[in-house]
Scaffold this active site. Structure first.
Site, PDB file in Angstrom:
ATOM      1  N   ASP A  53       0.877  -1.163   0.000  1.00  0.00           N
ATOM      2  CA  ASP A  53       0.000   0.000   0.000  1.00  0.00           C
ATOM      3  C   ASP A  53       0.916   1.214   0.000  1.00  0.00           C
ATOM      4  O   ASP A  53       1.587   1.489   0.999  1.00  0.00           O
ATOM      5  CB  ASP A  53      -0.907  -0.002   1.230  1.00  0.00           C
ATOM      6  CG  ASP A  53      -1.880   1.164   1.248  1.00  0.00           C
ATOM      7  OD1 ASP A  53      -1.614   2.176   0.556  1.00  0.00           O
ATOM      8  OD2 ASP A  53      -2.893   1.093   1.973  1.00  0.00           O
ATOM      9  N   TYR A  58      -9.898  15.461  -9.907  1.00  0.00           N
ATOM     10  CA  TYR A  58      -9.175  14.729 -10.955  1.00  0.00           C
ATOM     11  C   TYR A  58      -8.217  15.677 -11.668  1.00  0.00           C
ATOM     12  O   TYR A  58      -7.054  15.338 -11.916  1.00  0.00           O
ATOM     13  CB  TYR A  58     -10.176  14.134 -11.942  1.00  0.00           C
ATOM     14  CG  TYR A  58      -9.565  13.214 -12.971  1.00  0.00           C
ATOM     15  CD1 TYR A  58      -9.413  11.851 -12.709  1.00  0.00           C
ATOM     16  CD2 TYR A  58      -9.127  13.696 -14.205  1.00  0.00           C
ATOM     17  CE1 TYR A  58      -8.850  10.998 -13.653  1.00  0.00           C
ATOM     18  CE2 TYR A  58      -8.567  12.852 -15.155  1.00  0.00           C
ATOM     19  CZ  TYR A  58      -8.430  11.499 -14.871  1.00  0.00           C
ATOM     20  OH  TYR A  58      -7.866  10.661 -15.807  1.00  0.00           O
ATOM     21  N   LYS A 114      -4.056  15.172 -11.806  1.00  0.00           N
ATOM     22  CA  LYS A 114      -3.291  14.896 -13.025  1.00  0.00           C
ATOM     23  C   LYS A 114      -2.320  16.021 -13.371  1.00  0.00           C
ATOM     24  O   LYS A 114      -1.233  15.777 -13.898  1.00  0.00           O
ATOM     25  CB  LYS A 114      -4.253  14.615 -14.177  1.00  0.00           C
ATOM     26  CG  LYS A 114      -5.142  13.388 -13.933  1.00  0.00           C
ATOM     27  CD  LYS A 114      -4.328  12.156 -13.518  1.00  0.00           C
ATOM     28  CE  LYS A 114      -5.196  10.942 -13.255  1.00  0.00           C
ATOM     29  NZ  LYS A 114      -4.412   9.766 -12.818  1.00  0.00           N
TER      30      LYS A 114
END
Length: 304
Positions: free
Chosen positions: A74, A174, A178
């Site tokens: 993880d 988002y 990015k």
């Protein structure tokens, strides 16, 4: 198989499926040793609740001609990442390539939903998965990478820096994620330069990932059927295309010329001459700007 990267050691962080898996397999085809990390194993799934596993990826790497090693990690857990890098150091004594492809935020973004209406916990979790994981992994892995000049970091994102700077990416969280990954590569390039190492960001185009194929109800073999629903899917590319881009970069003795830059699979295909699995060279980001975003009819002529 070729042996372009024989003797090289790579860590593909986020290799369970999609681009990460394809990058790992392409590195295997080039003869590399690849540590394949992710959270989904045959015994335990992540919250993505999908069937792909890191063991499968490692087996595909080995079958391709390299050596695949699956390690459940993880990448939000610093101790786990530190233990992974210590293991690589202990077993191999070097790290030549770090691919930060950790993501897992597909189910958290509420598309076309303004910031103040977006579920805040989901948005913050998305940012942690997309950004913190990369920071934690680089923090622990770069001291091993810089031992030898020529090391390369590839930050995998969605969208070139130029495209993302000019376009809202469908969700505030988002979009921020990015854009940030492109900047991670730029900053790491600056810090790696004195050690003779490089960092780039790399984006695929419209990716025919396992999830995207399922979304359209098609397979890699009949993917063109999806253009009946979404005509612009005609520009899509397989994950293998980005895998080949990473191999081309890693095998280039002059890879440092790219350091700090935002790159795309289609752009690198034009430089290095590799193709997608069907022999074409899709250039998705040029297509998006010149065709899709202008509202033109779907037509990939001249773009693949």
């Amino acid at each position: 198989m070729n042996e372009t990267l024989k003797g090289k050691v790579a860590l593909v962080a986020g290799a369970t499926r999609g681009t990460g898996r394809a990058i790992a397999v392409a590195l295997g085809e080039a003869g590399a040793t690849v540590y394949c990390t992710g959270r989904t194993t045959r015994e335990r799934r992540s919250e993505m609740n999908r069937s792909e596993t890191i063991e499968e990826t490692a087996e595909l790497v080995t079958r391709a001609g390299g050596e695949g090693i699956a390690v459940r990690v993880d990448h939000l857990e610093s101790a786990q990442v530190r233990g992974l890098v210590e293991r690589i150091d202990r077993e191999r004594g070097r790290l030549d390539l770090l691919v930060n492809d950790i993501w897992g935020g597909e189910m958290l973004a509420a598309w076309d939903t303004p910031l103040w209406e977006h579920p805040l916990d989901d948005g913050l979790r998305l940012l942690r998965l997309a950004i913190d994981t990369h920071l934690i992994t680089s923090h622990h892995a770069l001291p091993l990478l810089i031992r030898n000049p020529g090391g390369l970091v590839v930050e995998v994102t969605d969208g070139t820096a130029e495209y993302n700077a000019a376009n809202y990416r469908v969700s505030f969280f988002y979009d921020l994620a990015k854009v940030s990954v492109n900047r991670l590569a730029f900053s790491q390039a600056h810090e790696l330069r004195p050690y003779g190492c490089a960092a780039v960001s790399l984006t695929p185009g419209w990716l025919r990932s396992e999830m995207m194929l399922e979304h359209f109800g098609v397979t890699e073999e009949n993917w063109r059927d999806a253009t009946a629903v979404q005509p612009h899917f005609v520009i899509s590319e397989s994950p293998a295309y980005t895998g080949r881009a990473v191999v081309a970069l890693a095998a280039d003795e002059d890879r440092g010329r790219w350091s700090g830059q935002s790159l795309s699979s289609g752009q690198l295909a034009q430089v290095y001459g590799f193709t997608d699995v069907d022999g074409s060279r899709p250039d998705a980001w040029r297509y998006l700007v010149e065709v899709q975003d202008r509202g033109m009819p779907a037509d990939a002529t001249g773009y693949r």
